[in-house]
Scaffold this active site. Sequence first.
Site, PDB file in Angstrom:
ATOM      1  N   GLU A  69     -11.225   0.704  -3.847  1.00 36.59           N
ATOM      2  CA  GLU A  69     -10.519   1.150  -2.644  1.00 36.59           C
ATOM      3  C   GLU A  69      -9.283   1.936  -3.056  1.00 36.59           C
ATOM      4  O   GLU A  69      -9.049   2.205  -4.237  1.00 36.59           O
ATOM      5  CB  GLU A  69     -10.118  -0.067  -1.794  1.00 36.59           C
TER       6      GLU A  69
ATOM      7  N   ASP B 272       0.819  -1.220   0.000  1.00 39.10           N
ATOM      8  CA  ASP B 272       0.000   0.000   0.000  1.00 39.10           C
ATOM      9  C   ASP B 272       0.851   1.268   0.000  1.00 39.10           C
ATOM     10  O   ASP B 272       0.645   2.179   0.818  1.00 39.10           O
ATOM     11  CB  ASP B 272      -0.941   0.019   1.217  1.00 39.10           C
TER      12      ASP B 272
END
Length: 527
Positions: free
Chosen positions: A192, A35
Site C-alpha cells: 500500500e 500517513d
Amino acid sequence: MTLDQTRDTVAGTVDEDDWADGTFRNPVIAGFHPDPSVCRVGDDYYLACSSFEYFPGVPILHSRDLVHWAQIGNVLDRPSQLVLPTTTASSGGVYAPTLRHHDGRFWLIVTNCADGGGNLLVTAEDPAGPWSDPVRLPDVPGIDPDLAWDDEGRCWCTYAGIEQVRLDPYTGRTLGRPRRLWSGPPGAQAPEAPHLYRIDGYWYLLIAEGGTERGHAVSVARATAPDGPYEPCPDNPVLTHRGTNRPIQNTGHADLVEAVDGTWWMVLLGVRPGGGTPGWHVLGRETFLAPVTWVDGWPVVGEVAPAMAAPAWPAQPLPTPPARDDFDADTLHPQWISVRSRPVESWSLTDRPGWLTLRARGASLDDRDVTFVGRRQQHPSCLVRTLVDPADGRGGLAVRLDEQHHHEIEVGDGEVRVVVRIGSVRATVATRPVPVGPVRLRLDVIAPAPGGWHPGKEPDVLRFAVEHPDGTVDVLAELDGRYLSTEVAGGFTGRVVGMYAATGSVRFDWFDYRPVDRDDSAEVSGG
C-alpha cells in the site's frame, strides 16, 4: 484565510529543541498525524496527513526546515467537500492523502472510505485554502492513491495493490485500463501507500508493506518508465523496525522530498509504545523524519530515532497556537476537530462572546453524533484544563479514542463525575457535589518515569480532578491509560482530548493544553 494571514494570526511560542547542539527531536509532528505526504515549493515544505472519522479532514502543515511544523489549515473543511455520515465507523473516513505541487497548483488526492465516498481530488493555489470542491474518481478503486506527472504532462495515478492507471486530473476520467505494477518483496503483506518519483532518469516506486503494525516496512523498486517494468531494490526493505526493541516502532507509509540544499529526506509514520508487554501506543501514529542518501542509484534510509542529527541548514521555527485558547477569535483554530461533522447549529463563538458554546446532539461519547470539539494529544505527559459553565446542560472534558474507548469528567445538575467506557463496560467511577456556577476541570496525563518496568506496566495514568477557586485540587480518579490505546481498542487513530456537550447547551470559557516534563513532579501531581 490565506497562508500569510494564518502566519500573522496564529500567535504563541515556537517549539524549542536542541538544534543548537546538533540534534532535533523525533517525531517532528507529534500525536495522531499518520500517513504523511510532503512536497516542497521553493523554500517551503507542506505536509498532509490522514484524519479518518474527524472533521474537518486532512490537516495541512507548513515548515521551512522539515523539523518545525505549524498547522495552517484543513483541506476538507466544508460539507461540500467531505460528508462523514453517522454510519461512518471510527477509523473509517479519510485515508492516506498524497500532496503534490504541479503546474502552479497544489493537488491532493485522497480516499473517503465513508458511505458514498471513494477517491477524490482537490486543488488549491494556496495550501492554507480554500481548496476546491472535489473531483470524484469513480473508476479509481482502492485506497492510498498517488499522483505523478511525466515530462509529457501525462498524469499517473497509482494506488494500493499496487496498481496504476492514467488519469485526467481535471475531470476524474481514467485513460485506459489499470495495470498491476510491483507489490513488494515476495510474500509482502498489505502492499500500500505507493508514491512515484522521477529522479535522475529513473522512476522510483516507494511502497509500504507488512501491515501498519509492528511488521510495517518501506520497500522500493525502479523503472525507466512510469508504468514499468519495475526492478526491486536488492536491499529491500529499505526501512523497517520489525523484530527490534527500538523505541520507535511500526515505521512505514513514507514519502520522499528533496530539500533546498539538494539533500533527500523521508517523512514516515511510526509509534512510540510505552508500558510493559506488548507495549501500548496511545498518541496514535506520528510523523517522523529520516535522512536519505543515494548509493548505486538506490535510496538508503538513515536511522529513525528520538534524537537525530540536525540538518545542515539553520532551524526556522514557526509560530504555533498558544497553549490556552480563550475563544476570542471569530472562528476556531484549524487544530480543533469534531467527530464526523460539526453542524453550525451545534456550536457557537457568539452566543456568549469569549466562550465556546456547544449544543448537545448525542447524549454521550458513546454516540456517533456527539457534539465534541477536541485536539490531538501530542505529548506523553500533559496538563489539560478548561472552565465550563453547565448552567443550561451537562458536559465536560473527555479523552477519546472511539465510541467504546473514552474517559471523561463531566459536570451538570450540581455534580461532577468521572465516566469510563472500555469496550462493552460503561461506569461512573467517582462523583462529587459542586456549587452552582462555572467549574474548572482538570486532566493530568502522566507517563511513567524511566525504570520500574514490569510486563504489565501501564503506558500512562489519566488523573481527573476539579480545581477549586482557592487553588486546591480535588482528584476524583486515576485511570490506567492502556485502555485508551490502539493495542486495546484497535483502529488507526490516536487520542483526542477536548470538550463535549451531553445535554442542553454547555459553555467553555477557555481550554488550556500544556506539555509536562516527566521530571516536573510538582506540576504533574496537581498538589
